[in-house]
Enzyme design. Structure first.
Site, short mmCIF file in Angstrom:
data_model
loop_
_atom_site.label_atom_id
_atom_site.label_comp_id
_atom_site.label_asym_id
_atom_site.label_seq_id
_atom_site.Cartn_x
_atom_site.Cartn_y
_atom_site.Cartn_z
N SER A 165 -9.13 -16.58 84.01
CA SER A 165 -9.34 -17.29 82.75
C SER A 165 -10.56 -18.19 82.80
O SER A 165 -11.22 -18.42 81.78
CB SER A 165 -8.13 -18.18 82.43
OG SER A 165 -7.12 -17.47 81.78
N ASP A 167 -8.49 -18.07 72.00
CA ASP A 167 -7.54 -18.63 72.95
C ASP A 167 -6.41 -19.35 72.21
O ASP A 167 -6.04 -18.97 71.10
CB ASP A 167 -8.28 -19.57 73.91
CG ASP A 167 -7.75 -19.49 75.32
OD1 ASP A 167 -6.65 -20.01 75.56
OD2 ASP A 167 -8.42 -18.90 76.18
N HIS A 186 -4.56 -24.28 77.29
CA HIS A 186 -5.41 -23.30 77.98
C HIS A 186 -6.79 -23.21 77.35
O HIS A 186 -7.82 -23.23 78.05
CB HIS A 186 -4.71 -21.94 77.93
CG HIS A 186 -5.39 -20.86 78.71
ND1 HIS A 186 -6.22 -19.93 78.11
CD2 HIS A 186 -5.37 -20.54 80.03
CE1 HIS A 186 -6.66 -19.09 79.03
NE2 HIS A 186 -6.17 -19.43 80.20
#
Length: 709
Positions: A354, A170, A203
Site C-alpha cells: 500500500s 482509497d 488508510h
C-alpha cells in the site's frame, strides 16, 4: 428521475442506462425496479456481498456480476446472451464497455462461468471485494528512510511535482491534516455518492502522505511529490474494503476530472474491469500505480501494460517478506516502516505494498511535472529503465524492473527527448529459409521493455503488411513478386517511436516453376483419440503433420471453426472445451505447405461434458500447524486439497481470526507465512476454505495459541 438523487449510493452517477434512458422523467418499469433492488442494496456491504464460509468479510458482491461485450458483437446479441442465462443488464459503468448484470444471489460464480464461454462476451467476472494492501506498523526504522533510498532529495532539485494531480483511490483523505490540506483538490465519494471524501478508515490518509504530503512547510513529513495536488476518491466501505466496480468508477471519474496519476493501494491487477478502466485513464494521458499485494506468495496474475504493479522492498533493498510476487510485478519501491501522515493530524509508521505504490505514483508525478508532454508509456519506460536492478539481472518476479530511483528518472526525463530510448527486440520465427510458393505464413516474435505497438513485414525492403497486436502473424502472397530469392524482414515499434529491424530471412520464391510442389501434407490428430470417453476444461490436442518439402501451418478446427493455429512443429494446442456446448464435438486438423497445398485430417469425435452436475465438495486438511499448537515467531501454514475434478479449479482462502490473509488458485496445496508476533498472545482461529469450480465448498478450522513477542 435523477437516479443519483433517488438512490444516493455507489452506482447512481455511473450506470449509464439508468440515467440515460428516462421515460417522461421515469425509468422504464423493469429497469427502475432492478435499479432500486441493486442500487439501494449497495449501500450496505453486509447485506450486499456473498458471505464467506466462516462468516468473515465476503469475497464478492451478491446479486450482480461484471460483464463486458465483445467489441465485434451487436448490443442486441450481447443482451440476448445475458438474457439467455437469466441475467439482466443494469447498464454500463461510465466510460467503459462493462455492464453491471443482475443475477440471482448465489448464482454469481455459475453465471460468470457460463457467460465467459459465450462468443458475444469479452469477459465476465465477479465484482470482487479487496482489502487495502497494508500490514501492521513497525516503528523500528528511522523516519522517512525511504526518501534518500530512492534519491528523492536529488530529484527535488529538478522537479517537485508542481501542476500534477494525483488521484488517491482509497478510504478517503483527512482534509484537515496540516500536511495534506494545502495540497487537496475536490474529489468524490463513490460509496455514499457525494462529495464528502473524509477518511473513514485511516488508510487513504497515510497513502496520500507518502505520495504528496506538502513539503517545505516546516511541519511533519514530505511526500515524494510534495507540490503535487491530491485528489481524494473514496472507493471503500467504512471497514476499508472496496469492490472492483467501485475502483473502476473511481478511475474513470478521476481521468475525466484532470488527474494525471492515479494510485490504488489495493491488489486489483487481476481484474479485467479495472484493467479496462486503467486503459481509459491512460487514454487521457494518465499513469496508474497499484499494489502487488501482501500475500507473501506467488500470484498467477497475468502481466499488463495498463498499470504499474508495485512490489515492496526494505531498507536493505531486499524483498519485503509480505510482498506478493510474480511475472505481473512491474517495479518495486520501499514498503517497510514508511513514516507518513495519519488520520487525525498525526503521523505513523506503516508497512505494506500500500505504501510502495504511492512512491511510484509520486515519482510519476515528478516526471509529468517536468515533462507534461510525456505519454503514459514514456513515463513507465523512464521509471523502469532507470530503476536500480535488484535480484536476478534484468526484470524478475520479485522486483520487476528494479527498485525505483526518482532522481535518475527525472534526470533522464530532463535530458532526453523521449522517456524510452530502448528499442524493441524482433525476429522472424517462421519461415527460416527454403522455398516458398502461394500464400506463406510468416510469424514474428517481438518484445519491448514497455510494449510493442506495431510490427511491419517487409519484402525486399517494401512494407507489405502490418499487425498491431500479438501474436504477430502475416499471410504473405508470394505470387505478388517475381520468382527468385527474396529477403523477408520485420520492423517492430514501441510507443516512444523506437524501432528495430530483424535479421533478414532469405527464401526462394518458386511460383512459376514447372517443378512446383503439388503434393499435399499428411496430417492426423494424435490426441485426444476417438476412444476418449469425455473431455472437459482445457484439452491438450496434439497433431502429427509432415510434407515432402515442409509444413508451414496447421489449423485446429472444432465443429468446423478454427480455434487455434501454429506454424512450428510440434503442433500442440490447448483447447478450451468450455467454448462449445456439452455433447459431441468434431475435431479436425488442416495442414498447409509452402506451395499452398493443404490436407484435412480424419475427424475425431469427443464427448464434451463441462456442465455435468458436480455436488462433491473438495477434500481439505490443514497439515501444519496442528490443532492446539503453541506458536512463536514466523510459522508456515500448510494445506492439502483434492477434488473429483482435479485441483485446477479450486480456490483456497486462508483466514486468521476471520481476516482473509491469502488466496491460492489451482493448487493442490497452500503454503503461507504468518508472523505470530503481529498477533496478541492467546488463542487464535486458523480457517481455510476450498471451493471448486462448481461452487462446492469445504472449510477446515483449528485453534492455536501464540505467546506473543
Amino acid at each position: 428521475m435523477n437516479v443519483q438523487a433517488k438512490y444516493g449510493r455507489r452506482y447512481g452517477s455511473s450506470i449509464q442506462a439508468c440515467a440515460a434512458r428516462p421515460r417522461m422523467g421515469v425509468l422504464p418499469g423493469w429497469l427502475e425496479i432492478l435499479c432500486i433492488a441493486i442500487l439501494c442494496g449497495l449501500g450496505s456491504l453486509s447485506a450486499f456481498a456473498a458471505p464467506a464460509a466462516n462468516g468473515s468479510k465476503p469475497a464478492f458482491a451478491a446479486g450482480h456480476i461484471l460483464v463486458a461485450k465483445n467489441p465485434a458483437s451487436l448490443d442486441v446479441d450481447f443482451l440476448a446472451a445475458v438474457g439467455a442465462q437469466q441475467g439482466k443488464s443494469l447498464g454500463r459503468l461510465k466510460g467503459l464497455e462493462v455492464h453491471v448484470v443482475d443475477v440471482p444471489p448465489g448464482n454469481e460464480q455459475a453465471m460468470v462461468a457460463r457467460l465467459a464461454r459465450n462468443p458475444h462476451i469479452k469477459f465476465a467476472e465477479l465484482d470482487t471485494l479487496v482489502e487495502p494492501s497494508a500490514t501492521p506498523s513497525d516503528p523500528g526504522y528511522p523516519s522517512e528512510w525511504h526518501l534518500p533510498k530512492i534519491n528523492g532529495p536529488a530529484a527535488w532539485d529538478i522537479s517537485v511535482g508542481s501542476g500534477v494531480t494525483i488521484a488517491i483511490l482509497d478510504t478517503g483523505v483527512d482534509g484537515t491534516h496540516p500536511d495534506l490540506a494545502p495540497r487537496l483538490v475536490p474529489g468524490w465519494n463513490f460509496y455514499d455518492n457525494n462529495g464528502n471524501t473524509s477518511d473513514v478508515y485511516g488508510h487513504g490518509t497515510s497513502v496520500a502522505g507518502v505520495a504528496a504530503a506538502a513539503m517545505n512547510n516546516g511541519i511533519g513529513v514530505a511526500g515524494v511529490a510534495g507540490n503535487a495536488n491530491i485528489m481524494p476518491v473514496r472507493i471503500s466501505d467504512p471497514s476499508g474494503y472496496a469492490l472492483w466496480s467501485t475502483v473502476a468508477q473511481g478511475l474513470t471519474w478521476a481521468a475525466d476530472n484532470g488527474a494525471r496519476v492515479a494510485n490504488i493501494s489495493y491488489a486489483v491487477a487481476g481484474s479485467n474491469t479495472v484493467i479496462s478502466a486503467a486503459n481509459y485513464f491512460r487514454s487521457k494521458g494518465g499513469v496508474v500505480a497499484v499494489s502487488a499485494g501482501n500475500t507473501s506468495a506467488a500470484a498467477s496474475t497475468s502481466p499488463t501494460s495498463s498499470m504499474l504493479v508495485v512490489a515492496a522492498t526494505d531498507a536493505n533493498d531486499l524483498r519485503a517478506s509480505f510482498s506478493t510476487y510474480g511475472s505481473f510485478v512491474s517495479i518495486a519501491a520501499p514498503g517497510v516502516s514508511i513514516y507518513t501522515t495519519a488520520k487525525g493530524g498525526g503521523y505513523r509508521y506503516a508497512s505494506g505494498t500500500s505504501f510502495s505504490s504511492p512512491i511510484i505514483a509520486g515519482s510519476a508525478a515528478l516526471i509529468l511535472s517536468l515533462r507534461p508532454d510525456y505519454t503514459p508509456a514514456q513515463v513507465d519506460a523512464v521509471l523502469k529503465t532507470t530503476a536500480t536492478d535488484l535480484g536476478s539481472p534484468g526484470a524478475d518476479i520479485y522486483f520487476g524492473a528494479g527498485r525505483v530511483d526518482a532522481a535518475a528518472a527525472v534526470q533522464q526525463a530532463e535530458s532526453s527527448g523521449s522517456g524510452d530510448s530502448v528499442p524493441p527486440s524482433v525476429a522472424i520465427t517462421s519461415p527460416t529459409g527454403g522455398s516458398a510458393a502461394g500464400t506463406v505464413s510468416v510469424s514474428v516474435s517481438a518484445s519491448d521493455n514497455v510494449g510493442v505497438t506495431r510490427v511491419e513485414l517487409r519484402v525486399n525492403g517494401i512494407t507489405v503488411a502490418t499487425d498491431t497486436s500479438a501474436p504477430f502473424q502475416f499471410a504473405w502472397n508470394s505470387a505478388s513478386i517475381a520468382d527468385g530469392t527474396v529477403a523477408l524482414a520485420a520492423v517492430a515499434y514501441d510507443a516512444a517511436g523506437n524501432s528495430a529491424i530483424s535479421s533478414a530471412v532469405s527464401v526462394t520464391v518458386a511460383n512459376s516453376l514447372s517443378t512446383a510442389d503439388t503434393t499435399p501434407p499428411s496430417v492426423a490428430i494424435a490426441s485426444p483419440s476417438g476412444s476418449t470417453s469425455s473431455v472437459s476444461g482445457t484439452v491438450a490436442v496434439s497433431i502429427n503433420a509432415s510434407d515432402n518439402v515442409g509444413v508451414t501451418r496447421v489449423e485446429l478446427r472444432v465443429n468446423g471453426s478454427i480455434v487455434a493455429s501454429g506454424n512450428n512443429s510440434p503442433f500442440q494446442f490447448a483447447w478450451n472445451s468450455a467454448t462449445v456446448p456439452d455433447g459431441t464435438a468434431t475435431l479436425t486438423a488442416t495442414a498447409y505447405d509452402a506451395a499452398g497445398n493443404s490436407a484435412v485430417s480424419p475427424a475425431v469425435n469427443v464427448d464434451v461434458a463441462n456442465n455435468a452436475t458436480d455436488t462433491t465438495a473438495p477434500e481439505l486438511s490443514i497439515t501444519s500447524p496442528s490443532n492446539g499448537a503453541t506458536l512463536k515467531g514466523n510459522i508456515t501454514i500448510s494445506t492439502s486439497v483434492s477434488d473429483d475434478n482435479g485441483a485446477e479449479g479450486i480456490v483456497q482462502r486462508l483466514y486468521i481470526d476471520g481476516v482473509l490473509k491469502a488466496t491460492v488458485t489451482g493448487k493442490s496445496s497452500m503454503s503461507a507465512k504468518w508472523n505470530t508476533r503481529t498477533a496478541a498472545a492467546g488463542s487464535h482461529t486458523i480457517a481455510v476454505t476450498a471451493t471448486d469450480a462448481a461452487g462446492n465448498s469445504t472449510t477446515q478450522q483449528i485453534q492455536v495459541i501464540t505467546i506473543g513477542k
